[in-house]
Design a protein around this motif. Structure first.
Motif, mmCIF file in Angstrom:
data_model
loop_
_atom_site.group_PDB
_atom_site.id
_atom_site.type_symbol
_atom_site.label_atom_id
_atom_site.label_comp_id
_atom_site.label_asym_id
_atom_site.label_seq_id
_atom_site.Cartn_x
_atom_site.Cartn_y
_atom_site.Cartn_z
ATOM 1 N N THR A 155 -3.423 6.415 4.069
ATOM 2 C CA THR A 155 -2.413 7.648 3.457
ATOM 3 C C THR A 155 -0.831 7.130 4.019
ATOM 4 O O THR A 155 0.213 7.826 3.341
ATOM 5 C CB THR A 155 -2.861 8.971 3.642
ATOM 6 N N GLY A 156 -0.918 6.222 4.885
ATOM 7 C CA GLY A 156 0.505 6.032 5.407
ATOM 8 C C GLY A 156 1.402 5.179 4.530
ATOM 9 O O GLY A 156 0.792 4.588 3.450
ATOM 10 N N ARG A 157 2.541 4.938 4.847
ATOM 11 C CA ARG A 157 3.557 3.873 4.132
ATOM 12 C C ARG A 157 2.827 2.622 3.894
ATOM 13 O O ARG A 157 2.808 2.123 2.841
ATOM 14 C CB ARG A 157 4.880 4.052 4.846
ATOM 15 N N GLU A 158 2.536 2.036 5.173
ATOM 16 C CA GLU A 158 2.112 0.431 5.014
ATOM 17 C C GLU A 158 0.971 0.646 4.360
ATOM 18 O O GLU A 158 0.524 -0.205 3.592
ATOM 19 C CB GLU A 158 2.047 0.109 6.436
ATOM 20 N N GLY A 159 -0.129 1.513 4.721
ATOM 21 C CA GLY A 159 -1.350 1.619 4.238
ATOM 22 C C GLY A 159 -1.461 1.549 2.942
ATOM 23 O O GLY A 159 -2.207 1.013 2.308
ATOM 24 N N SER A 160 -0.624 2.744 2.264
ATOM 25 C CA SER A 160 -0.782 2.915 0.706
ATOM 26 C C SER A 160 -0.336 1.705 0.106
ATOM 27 O O SER A 160 -0.892 1.315 -0.976
ATOM 28 C CB SER A 160 -0.277 4.176 0.242
ATOM 29 N N PHE A 161 0.783 1.097 0.369
ATOM 30 C CA PHE A 161 1.449 -0.177 -0.104
ATOM 31 C C PHE A 161 0.426 -1.117 -0.305
ATOM 32 O O PHE A 161 0.458 -1.885 -1.390
ATOM 33 C CB PHE A 161 2.503 -0.633 0.358
ATOM 34 N N HIS A 162 -0.133 -1.482 0.978
ATOM 35 C CA HIS A 162 -0.849 -2.782 1.022
ATOM 36 C C HIS A 162 -2.394 -2.479 0.534
ATOM 37 O O HIS A 162 -3.104 -3.532 -0.060
ATOM 38 C CB HIS A 162 -1.113 -3.177 2.326
ATOM 39 N N THR A 163 -2.680 -1.116 0.184
ATOM 40 C CA THR A 163 -4.133 -1.024 -0.414
ATOM 41 C C THR A 163 -3.805 -1.392 -1.910
ATOM 42 O O THR A 163 -4.710 -2.072 -2.608
ATOM 43 C CB THR A 163 -4.295 0.447 -0.521
ATOM 44 N N GLU A 164 -2.531 -1.052 -2.418
ATOM 45 C CA GLU A 164 -2.361 -1.265 -3.685
ATOM 46 C C GLU A 164 -2.290 -2.709 -3.980
ATOM 47 O O GLU A 164 -2.654 -3.474 -4.787
ATOM 48 C CB GLU A 164 -1.006 -0.691 -4.250
ATOM 49 N N GLN A 165 -1.643 -3.466 -2.954
ATOM 50 C CA GLN A 165 -1.493 -4.854 -3.209
ATOM 51 C C GLN A 165 -2.723 -5.594 -3.149
ATOM 52 O O GLN A 165 -2.964 -6.573 -3.930
ATOM 53 C CB GLN A 165 -0.661 -5.532 -1.874
ATOM 54 N N MET A 166 -3.824 -5.052 -2.330
ATOM 55 C CA MET A 166 -4.890 -5.687 -2.131
ATOM 56 C C MET A 166 -5.955 -5.565 -3.556
ATOM 57 O O MET A 166 -6.388 -6.470 -4.022
ATOM 58 C CB MET A 166 -5.976 -5.230 -0.922
ATOM 59 N N LEU A 167 -5.670 -4.385 -4.046
ATOM 60 C CA LEU A 167 -6.471 -4.215 -5.189
ATOM 61 C C LEU A 167 -5.878 -5.015 -6.210
ATOM 62 O O LEU A 167 -6.682 -5.736 -7.163
ATOM 63 C CB LEU A 167 -6.195 -2.533 -5.517
ATOM 64 N N VAL A 168 -4.831 -5.155 -6.244
ATOM 65 C CA VAL A 168 -4.049 -6.108 -7.341
ATOM 66 C C VAL A 168 -4.584 -7.455 -7.170
ATOM 67 O O VAL A 168 -4.885 -8.193 -8.264
ATOM 68 C CB VAL A 168 -2.622 -6.002 -7.077
ATOM 69 N N TYR A 169 -4.904 -7.875 -6.069
ATOM 70 C CA TYR A 169 -5.336 -9.400 -5.683
ATOM 71 C C TYR A 169 -6.913 -9.458 -6.058
ATOM 72 O O TYR A 169 -7.434 -10.472 -6.206
ATOM 73 C CB TYR A 169 -5.083 -9.494 -4.246
ATOM 74 N N GLY A 170 -7.444 -8.249 -6.028
ATOM 75 C CA GLY A 170 -8.924 -8.229 -6.514
ATOM 76 C C GLY A 170 -9.845 -7.809 -5.474
ATOM 77 O O GLY A 170 -11.233 -7.841 -5.586
#
Lengths: 298, 377
Positions: free
Chosen positions: A17-32
């Motif tokens: 739920t942190g700034r980095e955590g949420s941003f990279h969760t999204e990026q990882m999901l986008v990558y698959g």
């Protein structure tokens, strides 16, 4: 199929739920990447990009059957977070967090070792299995699926090098960012056997850095390997006694110089690149030679 | 973070270790007064973070207060291996029968703390490790149970060492200092066995883990003094990861590895890096402005190369920072910039029409900046 994770690997994010955590969760999901859960104490019931958040790793694992965790918590909580992941049954931990105290890491290493868990990092960009999954913060856009394996002590320099490979049409198998701290969970010597056994990987790139003796230690193992290795050492021009950003990148007491690393690698048959743009050329040559000897054997 | 000898000794004394009586001073007159009050022959020791201090003339013996003042005059305000001596430590002279080495540090390969002991101290331990490795006793410290009495006993009894009981106390107290302070190194070298047959800490070094400073509030007082360079001090105040070097090409990048790689590339092209500066991941315009301002404080800088590989760092943010900096300060040197990755196109658009020189790759940028700052030397 990567050496550490593949498209089916279920991943949780600690500190989602942190700034980095949420941003990279999204990026990882986008990558698959199969990000199946997040952990932030007291935030159970929330979600990030549609992924449910749990209070504890134990809960997240029992609900999602995740086997890997990517950690983004602040440095002062990293020790607890890693230990919690181990207790919760996670088998592969990537600690992205930068600035973890050395003494915390010494304790953590003891814990992961005794439980047979693989830890990568801290202060690392994570790993990527090109075209399948990425765990951490490496930009997905730079990858091309192929047969070059990479292991690196650096972050952004790795992106630069992967990008150069992709532009040269040289795809990658697994890229492992091991981290720039003095005490890290996985070193070159731990990752090399995995590449040696991996059928997809045909050539390996090691990106080392001044400080410590990880490169020299790896040289002993490299001598026994069958796959060609290209090496690059960053920080060749860094002066002694000055710490270059990474806590591990410091030449102290005559140990950890670029010369010593280059020498150790060259003596064990590594093709050492002078500059980063030489790397794709050396990879091409190594692949050509490897294919040639394969044909001769036929 | 390195702390000075006198600071390390203050700490060791607090933990009950046998430290020589001494006082720190920053003027020859004070040194004279201290030596006079002691009423004994003294040693005047430069407080600078350099190795081989003794050989470089940083340690001087003085038999009278006048000699002490002369020694201080020779040291204070003068460079010792490139660093200006701002303080000296005045200590009573000790008659030494033999010297030992004692240290605790982090062993990166074993991923453990290690206790090092040698019956032959005084010299650089690294040197001894090369020429006579068998002379150094090593004891890996259990991360859960720490040092055990039995292990320490075994280590000491293998060697010809006097008063083992006292030395054991010193070892356990040193380990306590090491753990309590989140040290990466706690070293007593030499540990003297004096003519009056007692142990004495002649010189001490303690390095604190920077990553643990958040839980070491007691170290704040030492922090200020650990940064001797004015620009480095200002960079730290602004939370910029900056290390000053002695070349003329300013370097900014995102990520420590990329910055080091850029330094190497500039050197390869024939230039000399003026600094290491990492704006970190996800830097905002403000951080970039700060970075540029810090670099340009160094009057040796003849040009700057910004090398950004946008991942979480957005190139348009970097561009905004550069524009803000150029409005705040008058930039007189050429700036070469390479933007690639996240929002690189937007960043380049923002910078078009400015005096910045765009390049496509790290190699090209390195060559360009070297050409603009005076070429190959």
């Amino acid at each position: 199929m990567g050496i550490l994770a593949d498209r089916d690997t279920k991943v949780i994010v600690q500190g989602m739920t942190g700034r980095e955590g949420s941003f990279h969760t999204e990026q990882m999901l986008v990558y698959g990447t199969k990000v199946v859960g997040g952990v932030t104490p007291g935030k159970k019931g929330e979600s990030v990009c549609g992924v449910p958040v749990f209070n504890t790793v134990k809960e997240a694992v029992s609900e999602t059957q995740a086997t890997a965790s990517v950690i983004f918590v602040p440095a002062r909580f990293a020790k607890e977070a890693i230990c919690e992941a181990v207790e919760g049954g996670i088998k592969l931990i990537l600690c992205i967090t930068e600035g973890v105290p050395v003494q915390d890491m010494i304790y953590v290493i003891h814990v992961v070792k005794s439980k047979g868990v693989r830890l990568i990092g801290p202060n690392c960009p994570g790993i990527a299995t090109a075209g399948e999954t990425k765990l951490g913060i490496i930009p997905g856009s730079i990858f091309l699926r192929g047969n070059v394996g990479l292991a690196s002590r650096s972050g952004t320099l790795t992106y630069e090098i992967v990008n150069g490979l992709t532009q040269a049409g040289l795809g990658q198998s697994t890229c492992a960012g091991l981290g720039g701290d003095p005490i890290i969970g996985t070193q070159f010597i731990d990752i090399l056997p995995l590449f040696e056994r991996d059928p997809q990987t045909e050539v390996i790139i090691l990106i080392g850095e001044i400080g410590g003796t990880a490169e020299e230690e790896a040289a002993f193992y490299i001598k026994k390997m069958s796959k060609p290795i290209i090496g690059f050492i960053s920080g060749r021009t860094a002066p002694r006694g000055k710490r270059m950003g990474h806590a591990g990148a410091i030449i102290s007491g005559g140990q950890g110089t670029a010369e010593s690393k280059v020498k150790a690698w060259q003596e064990s048959g590594v093709f050492v690149a002078e500059t980063t743009n030489e790397i794709p050329l050396l990879v091409k040559e190594a692949l050509k030679k490897a294919n040639h000897s394969k044909e001769v054997r036929k | 973070m390195k702390i000075h000898e006198y600071q390390a000794k203050e700490i060791l004394a607090r933990y009950g270790l046998p430290v020589v009586a001494g006082k720190v001073a920053d003027s020859p007159e004070t040194v004279y007064q201290i030596a006079k009050a002691m009423g004994k022959p003294v040693v005047v020791k430069a407080q600078v973070h350099v190795g081989g201090r003794g050989k470089a003339g940083g340690i001087q013996l003085a038999n009278t207060p006048d000699e002490a003042r002369t020694a201080a005059l020779r040291l204070l305000g003068q460079p010792l291996k490139g660093l200006i001596v701002e303080k000296v430590l005045v200590e009573e002279q000790i008659r030494v029968e033999r010297e030992l080495y004692l240290g605790i540090t982090v062993d990166r390969q074993h991923k453990q703390n290690v206790l090092l002991l040698s019956a032959e101290g005084g010299v650089e331990i690294e040197e001894l490790a090369v020429t006579k490795p068998e002379a150094i006793g090593k004891l890996y410290i259990d991360p859960i149970k720490f040092l055990s009495e039995a292990e320490v006993d075994a280590l000491l009894k293998q060697r010809d060492i006097p008063d083992i009981e006292h030395l054991k106390k010193i070892i356990f107290q040193l380990e306590k200092v090491y753990r309590d302070l989140d040290a990466e190194l706690a070293e007593i070298n030499p540990l003297a066995w004096t003519a009056s047959h007692t142990y004495n800490v002649l010189d001490a070094k303690i390095n604190i883990d920077d990553n643990a400073l958040f839980r070491q509030p007691g170290m704040a007082v030492y922090r200020e003094e650990s940064e001797t360079d004015a620009i480095e001090r200002e960079a730290h105040r602004r939370k910029v990861a900056y290390v000053r070097l002695d070349g003329e090409v300013g370097i900014i990048g995102n990520g420590a590895g990329l910055v080091m790689g850029t330094m190497d590339e500039v050197s390869h092209a024939g230039g000399r890096p003026a600094n290491f500066l990492d704006i970190g991941g996800g830097a905002k315009a403000d951080a970039v402005k700060n970075a540029l301002e810090i670099i340009l404080m160094d009057s040796q800088v003849k040009g700057v190369f910004l090398n950004i590989f946008g991942g979480i760092t957005r190139c348009d943010e970097v561009a905004k920072g550069i524009i803000a900096a150029s409005q705040a300060i008058h930039i007189q040197v050429p700036i070469v910039i390479r933007l690639t990755g996240t929002r690189a196109e937007e960043g380049r658009t923002l910078l078009s029409g400015t005096r910045l020189i765009p390049v496509q790759s790290m190699q090209q940028g390195a060559q360009k900046i070297v050409e603009l700052t005076g070429g190959r030397k």
